[in-house]
Write a protein that holds these residues in place. Sequence first.
Motif, short mmCIF file in Angstrom:
data_model
loop_
_atom_site.label_atom_id
_atom_site.label_comp_id
_atom_site.label_asym_id
_atom_site.label_seq_id
_atom_site.Cartn_x
_atom_site.Cartn_y
_atom_site.Cartn_z
N SER A 82 -7.08 22.60 -18.50
CA SER A 82 -8.16 21.69 -18.12
C SER A 82 -7.98 20.36 -18.82
N GLU A 92 -10.97 29.10 -18.45
CA GLU A 92 -12.22 28.45 -18.03
C GLU A 92 -12.80 29.10 -16.77
N ARG A 96 -16.38 32.82 -15.16
CA ARG A 96 -17.37 32.39 -14.17
C ARG A 96 -17.26 33.16 -12.85
N PRO A 264 -24.20 29.45 -14.52
CA PRO A 264 -22.86 28.93 -14.83
C PRO A 264 -21.76 29.60 -14.01
N ILE A 266 -18.81 29.52 -10.57
CA ILE A 266 -17.66 28.69 -10.22
C ILE A 266 -18.04 27.55 -9.29
N ARG A 268 -20.85 25.68 -9.26
CA ARG A 268 -21.36 24.59 -10.08
C ARG A 268 -20.24 23.97 -10.92
N PHE A 269 -19.37 24.82 -11.43
CA PHE A 269 -18.25 24.35 -12.24
C PHE A 269 -17.31 23.47 -11.41
N GLU A 272 -18.69 19.92 -11.23
CA GLU A 272 -18.46 19.21 -12.49
C GLU A 272 -17.00 18.79 -12.62
#
Length: 314
Positions: A82, A92, A96, A264, A266, A268-269, A272
């Motif tokens: 990342s 990461e 999720r 939290p 994937i 929503r991730f 971001e």
Amino acid sequence: MFAYIVRRLVLMLLTLLGISIVIFVLLRIVPGNIVDILFDAAGMVDPADKADLQRQLGLDQPIVLQYLHWIGGLLHGDLGYSYVSEKPALQEILPRIPITARLAAFALLFSASFGIPLGVLSAVYQGSRLDYALRVVSLSGLSLPSFWLGLLILMASVAMFGSIPIFNPDPKTFGEMFSTYFLPSMAVGFRSSALTMRITRSSMLEVLRQDYIRTARAKGASNTSVNFHHALKNAILPVITVVGIEAAFLIGGLIVTETVFNIPGIARFLVEAIRWRDYPIVQNLVMLIALVVVSANFIVDMLYAVFDPRIRYS
């Protein structure tokens, strides 16, 4: 059958390859990149430092070499690092996946558990008050955005219990898991159940007018046997298609719901990561969602042959 499965698997690989190229190119042509964002946020303008950071991230290489490097790592299980957290992308993403998978599974279970039986009832009692009431409910489900329904659920929770439900990312028992995912899955699954209900009703009405249904009734078959054994069994194929499409949609379509309920996952991730131009995270998450979509379509095609013996693939 074996030859058909092989062809479908090859087509799935070609589809995933095309998606990987599209998402990789689109990310690179979108204005702004991670280096620009980091330097703008820090107020740094040193061209030498900026060029050094681009070299460290491999963004100074031709786009073809960047793509080949990413695909090569993907085939070997190396998803890269990342750009934001500087942690392995796999580290990461993995925590999720179960969260979003559970939410999608509960939403799909809610959708099928309510949509199919209510669709059958609406078709069997066509033109009755129950039918009209269920049709209003289904139209309401199709009309209400899931995020707005989620906000209503949160407001109702505050009004009734004085607090909003707190999401537990690591439930220990099934009871904790059910209480954690029930409200968000209901907000998402309400629309899916409405669509499933409409498709089930439409398909059932078409089947209930067939001659063999009248023959079964004339032979003295019970209403339960006619409706669920004869009619629903032959009306289920369009429903399977919708459920399969919804299953694929739920994995990538939970962005707003996960944001509203502070989950939290994937989806929503992914938002971001797009905002920060975190290329490794975005690319791998999109490929994961694409894999789920093509796999769901493949499973739906296989279920056709299971539920309808007349279907044979060659």
